[in-house]
Design a protein around this motif. Structure first.
Motif, PDB file in Angstrom:
ATOM      1  N   ASP A 504       0.809  -1.218   0.000  1.00  0.00           N
ATOM      2  CA  ASP A 504       0.000   0.000   0.000  1.00  0.00           C
ATOM      3  C   ASP A 504       0.842   1.267   0.000  1.00  0.00           C
ATOM      4  O   ASP A 504       0.511   2.253  -0.660  1.00  0.00           O
ATOM      5  CB  ASP A 504      -0.923   0.022   1.231  1.00  0.00           C
ATOM      6  N   PHE A 505       1.930   1.247   0.765  1.00  0.00           N
ATOM      7  CA  PHE A 505       2.636   2.531   0.893  1.00  0.00           C
ATOM      8  C   PHE A 505       3.836   2.706  -0.038  1.00  0.00           C
ATOM      9  O   PHE A 505       4.279   3.821  -0.293  1.00  0.00           O
ATOM     10  CB  PHE A 505       3.006   2.831   2.359  1.00  0.00           C
ATOM     11  N   ILE A 506       4.347   1.578  -0.581  1.00  0.00           N
ATOM     12  CA  ILE A 506       5.494   1.731  -1.498  1.00  0.00           C
ATOM     13  C   ILE A 506       5.083   2.537  -2.751  1.00  0.00           C
ATOM     14  O   ILE A 506       5.784   3.478  -3.151  1.00  0.00           O
ATOM     15  CB  ILE A 506       6.107   0.360  -1.879  1.00  0.00           C
ATOM     16  N   PRO A 507       3.902   2.231  -3.332  1.00  0.00           N
ATOM     17  CA  PRO A 507       3.497   3.046  -4.499  1.00  0.00           C
ATOM     18  C   PRO A 507       3.375   4.521  -4.158  1.00  0.00           C
ATOM     19  O   PRO A 507       3.787   5.391  -4.941  1.00  0.00           O
ATOM     20  CB  PRO A 507       2.136   2.467  -4.871  1.00  0.00           C
ATOM     21  N   VAL A 508       2.815   4.825  -2.966  1.00  0.00           N
ATOM     22  CA  VAL A 508       2.688   6.223  -2.541  1.00  0.00           C
ATOM     23  C   VAL A 508       4.072   6.841  -2.372  1.00  0.00           C
ATOM     24  O   VAL A 508       4.340   7.981  -2.783  1.00  0.00           O
ATOM     25  CB  VAL A 508       1.887   6.311  -1.215  1.00  0.00           C
ATOM     26  N   ALA A 509       4.966   6.051  -1.763  1.00  0.00           N
ATOM     27  CA  ALA A 509       6.337   6.544  -1.555  1.00  0.00           C
ATOM     28  C   ALA A 509       7.003   6.814  -2.898  1.00  0.00           C
ATOM     29  O   ALA A 509       7.726   7.795  -3.066  1.00  0.00           O
ATOM     30  CB  ALA A 509       7.133   5.516  -0.754  1.00  0.00           C
ATOM     31  N   GLU A 510       6.700   5.938  -3.861  1.00  0.00           N
ATOM     32  CA  GLU A 510       7.302   6.115  -5.189  1.00  0.00           C
ATOM     33  C   GLU A 510       6.750   7.365  -5.869  1.00  0.00           C
ATOM     34  O   GLU A 510       7.510   8.178  -6.397  1.00  0.00           O
ATOM     35  CB  GLU A 510       7.041   4.875  -6.043  1.00  0.00           C
ATOM     36  N   ASP A 511       5.419   7.556  -5.763  1.00  0.00           N
ATOM     37  CA  ASP A 511       4.778   8.721  -6.391  1.00  0.00           C
ATOM     38  C   ASP A 511       5.255  10.018  -5.771  1.00  0.00           C
ATOM     39  O   ASP A 511       5.456  11.024  -6.455  1.00  0.00           O
ATOM     40  CB  ASP A 511       3.256   8.622  -6.249  1.00  0.00           C
ATOM     41  N   SER A 512       5.395  10.013  -4.478  1.00  0.00           N
ATOM     42  CA  SER A 512       5.712  11.258  -3.778  1.00  0.00           C
ATOM     43  C   SER A 512       7.213  11.521  -3.729  1.00  0.00           C
ATOM     44  O   SER A 512       7.642  12.546  -3.232  1.00  0.00           O
ATOM     45  CB  SER A 512       5.177  11.188  -2.347  1.00  0.00           C
ATOM     46  N   GLY A 513       7.981  10.542  -4.215  1.00  0.00           N
ATOM     47  CA  GLY A 513       9.434  10.726  -4.166  1.00  0.00           C
ATOM     48  C   GLY A 513      10.026  10.313  -2.830  1.00  0.00           C
ATOM     49  O   GLY A 513      11.249  10.309  -2.653  1.00  0.00           O
ATOM     50  N   LEU A 514       9.141   9.981  -1.912  1.00  0.00           N
ATOM     51  CA  LEU A 514       9.645   9.588  -0.596  1.00  0.00           C
ATOM     52  C   LEU A 514      10.451   8.298  -0.658  1.00  0.00           C
ATOM     53  O   LEU A 514      11.196   7.970   0.255  1.00  0.00           O
ATOM     54  CB  LEU A 514       8.466   9.370   0.370  1.00  0.00           C
ATOM     55  N   ILE A 515      10.274   7.563  -1.733  1.00  0.00           N
ATOM     56  CA  ILE A 515      10.974   6.282  -1.851  1.00  0.00           C
ATOM     57  C   ILE A 515      12.498   6.483  -1.843  1.00  0.00           C
ATOM     58  O   ILE A 515      13.245   5.589  -1.439  1.00  0.00           O
ATOM     59  CB  ILE A 515      10.515   5.515  -3.130  1.00  0.00           C
ATOM     60  N   ILE A 516      12.933   7.683  -2.286  1.00  0.00           N
ATOM     61  CA  ILE A 516      14.385   7.921  -2.336  1.00  0.00           C
ATOM     62  C   ILE A 516      14.979   7.890  -0.920  1.00  0.00           C
ATOM     63  O   ILE A 516      15.867   7.068  -0.651  1.00  0.00           O
ATOM     64  CB  ILE A 516      14.708   9.240  -3.092  1.00  0.00           C
ATOM     65  N   PRO A 517      14.489   8.775  -0.007  1.00  0.00           N
ATOM     66  CA  PRO A 517      15.051   8.665   1.353  1.00  0.00           C
ATOM     67  C   PRO A 517      14.739   7.336   2.021  1.00  0.00           C
ATOM     68  O   PRO A 517      15.596   6.784   2.716  1.00  0.00           O
ATOM     69  CB  PRO A 517      14.381   9.820   2.116  1.00  0.00           C
ATOM     70  N   ILE A 518      13.533   6.835   1.742  1.00  0.00           N
ATOM     71  CA  ILE A 518      13.176   5.555   2.385  1.00  0.00           C
ATOM     72  C   ILE A 518      14.108   4.451   1.892  1.00  0.00           C
ATOM     73  O   ILE A 518      14.663   3.678   2.669  1.00  0.00           O
ATOM     74  CB  ILE A 518      11.692   5.186   2.100  1.00  0.00           C
ATOM     75  N   GLY A 519      14.300   4.393   0.555  1.00  0.00           N
ATOM     76  CA  GLY A 519      15.161   3.369  -0.041  1.00  0.00           C
ATOM     77  C   GLY A 519      16.583   3.449   0.493  1.00  0.00           C
ATOM     78  O   GLY A 519      17.206   2.414   0.790  1.00  0.00           O
ATOM     79  N   GLU A 520      17.068   4.666   0.661  1.00  0.00           N
ATOM     80  CA  GLU A 520      18.440   4.829   1.194  1.00  0.00           C
ATOM     81  C   GLU A 520      18.508   4.304   2.619  1.00  0.00           C
ATOM     82  O   GLU A 520      19.453   3.628   3.015  1.00  0.00           O
ATOM     83  CB  GLU A 520      18.819   6.317   1.182  1.00  0.00           C
TER      84      GLU A 520
END
Ligand code: C2E
Ligand code: MG
Ligand code: MG
Length: 715
Positions: A504-520
């Motif tokens: 549920d939240f990975i797609p949101v993180a990807e859309d919002s760009g939050l995936i970058i800090p989260i992924g790091e």
């Protein structure tokens, strides 16, 4: 009625002795008197005989010469014999010859039947008949009659003596009997007295005195032995009772002290419960109601507003740039600032309003019973104004502002959750519009991406508040029965919504760009964690991290990975990066380049969820893949679904022909495990062995090498 049984044994014995003695004496007396009477009769008989002999001798001549006068003279000496009442001499023809009758007596003398010599005793006289011989010829008869006076006197005398002796004997017998019966009764009475003493006084120490060898002595000895036994039992019983009483006293004391302790701990528990109750509902830093208490109040105020058909408002406050103050001046200053702001907020609202702190720099104000939306706006303005004055903390003059989102019951929501969410959304809009503002919620804010927006908002906070966690799912080598690697999987534990799925939240993180800090953060955390496990001794363990397309397509991603490896001090060969087919295909050329570089660094590349995306063998050949992960959707129906069996077999065959490693994910049962074992698969991942677990739990599993669902996993 008088009963022999009721009289005492003493009296009985006395009666017995006296009776026996009396009977004996009586019998003896009767014998004595009888014998004396016989003797007396004999004497009387002898005397009469002698007298008859004298008369016969003196009257023989008179008879021979028929001289009755001489015979009469012979009888005259009888005058001196008081006891002779009558006497008569007869000739041989029984004819009276001479006679004597005591003067004064009128008696008849016998006239015939004189032939037989005889002595006859009558009640008060005796008669003697005898014959007179001369030279062998019968010449006459003599008759003598005597009274019984002498015999009677003697009898009376003897009876008197016997009576006296009898009485004296009885007296002596009574006295002696009374004394002698004590030989029997005294021990018996002692026995009975002691028995009574024992039974009434319960005194078992007393003993009966008397040690004779007769039956009584034996009885006393037996009785005393019985008392010894009873006494020792009684002593034992008493000791037992004493011990029991001691234990009861001790237990009572223990119980009392336990009770006291219980009482104390009850009080403590109550006060702890009160404190806990307070802490559960209040913010520790500011003392303001916390989210839980606020929710309660909102719920009850909404119920009230519903009944009264009034309005209520929620103000969501987030301090502007508070993080900067906190980071630059330190937490102590930040905390002090929050306390001052809490006081100011409390001061500028009504008493019935609730100011709550939700955490960090977020506050919420509940305004019950407002007359309209404008009221909420006025109070929000007042709040903004009350923060205008600078706040001095630790020598710093701090200027702080706040952004406020407003939602109104019932227009913007009819339940607490919706109202809070809408107030939150409008607060973000206030921030977007330049901060230090209060903005009413509008339906447009929600349009389209309401959930997305809320999720994004929440996720942003989650990142700031470190609410993200990494769980690890083991990958098991089923031939060696040991954990050979782990897959790092993101977890988001929302304080109220609980665990939110990464799907549920990975797609949101990807859309919002939050995936970058989260992924790091994921890379850094997973690599550091692996290093820790290596340091603990599990040096053969690998870690797999999932990548999203945004990460892969971001320039300089390899540097990020390299830096994470460097910071963790980790050998790149112990790491894997998992990409799905779709991620790789989104920008296939740049993906190939980046993945190539990563592979050159020593990192393994895994094709995740294989078979669910654009499965193109051509692309697969071009991508620098080391591992293929068979997606769990093909595993779940195996071995029952022939389609899935065929697909799985095809993927395995393909991987083997391309010389790629294979990992099967989603193995949930032994039948699936056996199928893949038969197909030659070595590495398996799934709930059969373990769900994704926190690092600490995985360490325990590594240490125990006890993977549920497997047997004998050895380190
Ligand atoms: P995935 O990479 O394919 O991860 C495997 C998923 O299958 C995990 O779900 C795992 O909990 C679940 N799983 C493992 N064994 C079993 C099983 O026996 N039965 C079933 N039914 N499920 C099993 P999870 O953790 O919910 O993750 C879902 C997806 O989210 C992951 O799929 C991955 O694509 C993505 N994801 C997770 N963490 C990250 C991350 O850090 N970064 C990125 N970009 N994506 C992530
Ligand atoms: Mg994965
Ligand atoms: Mg997968």
């Amino acid at each position: 009625m008088w009963n022999l049984r009721d009289i005492s044994i003493r009296t009985k014995l006395t009666i017995l002795i006296v009776s026996i003695s009396s009977v004996s004496l009586l019998l003896a007396s009767i014998a004595f008197i009888t014998s004396d009477r016989i003797n007396t009769q004999q004497t009387v008989s002898d005397n009469l005989g002698t007298m008859a002999d004298i008369i016969a001798a003196n009257s023989s001549a008179a008879l021979l010469f028929s001289d009755p006068v001489a015979a009469q003279e012979t009888l005259s000496f009888l005058n001196s014999q008081q006891h002779i009442q009558a006497a008569a001499i007869y000739d041989s023809d029984e004819k009276e010859f001479a006679h004597y009758i005591q003067p004064g007596l009128n008696l008849d003398l016998p006239a015939s039947d004189l032939q037989n010599e005889n002595i006859l005793f009558w009640s008060d006289y005796v008669e003697l008949y005898t014959r007179i011989f001369y030279e062998g010829d019968l010449i006459g008869f003599i008759y003598l009659r005597s009274d019984m006076e002498a015999i009677h006197d003697r009898l009376v005398m003897f009876l008197g003596i016997v009576a006296i002796v009898l009485l004296a004997s009885l007296l002596v017998t009574f006295v002696l009997g009374a004394q002698l019966q004590r030989i029997i009764t005294d021990p018996l009475l002692r026995l009975s007295a002691i028995a009574r003493q024992v039974s009434t006084g319960k005194n078992y120490s007393v003993r009966v005195i008397g040690e004779g060898k007769d039956e009584l002595g034996n009885l006393i000895t037996d009785f005393n032995t019985m008392l010894d036994e009873i006494q020792s039992r009684d002593n034992e019983l008493r000791e037992h009772r004493l011990r029991l009483e001691e234990r009861v006293t001790q237990r009572t004391r223990e119980l009392e002290s336990a009770n006291a302790l219980l009482e104390l701990s009850k009080e403590q528990a109550e006060s702890v419960a009160n404190r806990m109750e307070y802490h559960a509902h209040h913010d520790a830093l500011t003392g303001l109601p916390n989210r839980i208490l606020l929710n309660d109040r909102i719920t009850s105020e909404l119920a009230h507003a519903r009944r009264q058909q009034t309005n209520a408002a929620l103000l969501f406050l987030d301090l502007d740039r508070f993080k900067i103050i906190n980071d630059s001046l330190g937490h102590a200053v930040g905390d002090q600032l929050l306390r001052v702001i809490s006081r100011r907020l409390n001061n500028c609202v009504r008493e019935e309003d609730t100011v709550a702190r939700l955490g960090g720099d977020e506050f919420m104000v509940l305004l019950p019973r407002i007359s309209g939306s404008a009221d909420a706006g006025r109070i929000a303005k007042k709040i903004i104004e009350c923060l205008v004055d600078p706040i001095s903390c630790n020598g710093h003059e701090l200027h702080i502002t706040t952004s406020i989102g407003i939602s109104i019951f019932p227009y913007d929501g009819t339940d607490a959750e919706t109202l809070i969410k809408h107030a939150d959304i409008s607060m973000y809009r206030a921030k977007e519009l330049g901060r230090n503002k209060a903005i009413y919620y509008t339906a447009e804010m929600n349009a389209g991406s309401r959930k997305q927006l809320a999720m994004e908002t929440n996720l942003r906070k989650a990142v700031e508040r470190n609410q993200l966690r990494l769980f690890y799912q083991p990958k098991v080598d089923i031939n060696r029965n040991m954990i050979v690697g782990v897959e790092a999987l993101l977890r988001w534990k929302h304080p109220t919504m609980g665990f939110i799925s990464p799907l549920d939240f990975i797609p949101v993180a990807e859309d919002s760009g939050l995936i970058i800090p989260i992924g790091e953060w994921v890379l850094n955390t997973a690599f550091r964690q692996l290093k820790q496990w290596h340091n603990t001794g599990f040096t053969g363990l690998t870690v797999a991290v999932n990548l999203s397309s945004a990460q892969l397509s971001r320039p300089g991603f390899e540097d990020v990975v390299a830096q994470a490896l460097g910071e963790a001090g980790l050998d790149a060969r112990m790491t894997e990066l998992e990409v799905t087919e779709n991620v790789a295909m989104e920008n296939i050329d740049s993906a190939i380049t980046v993945l190539d570089r990563l592979k050159c660094m020593g990192i393994s590349i895994a094709m995740d969820d294989f078979g669910t995306g654009y499965s193109s063998l051509n692309y697969l050949r071009r991508l620098p893949i080391d591992i293929v992960k068979i997606d769990k959707s093909f595993v779940s129906e195996i071995p029952d679904s022939t389609d899935d069996v065929t697909i799985a077999q095809a993927i395995i065959a393909m991987a083997q022909s391309l010389k790629l490693s294979l990992v099967v994910e989603g193995v949930e049962n032994v039948r699936q495990l056996n199928f893949f074992r038969q197909q030659g698969v070595n590495i398996v991942q799934g709930y059969l062995f373990s769900k994704p677990v926190p690092a600490s739990e995985l360490l325990r599993m590594l240490e125990a090498q006890n993977v549920p669902g497997t047997v004998n996993l050895v380190k």
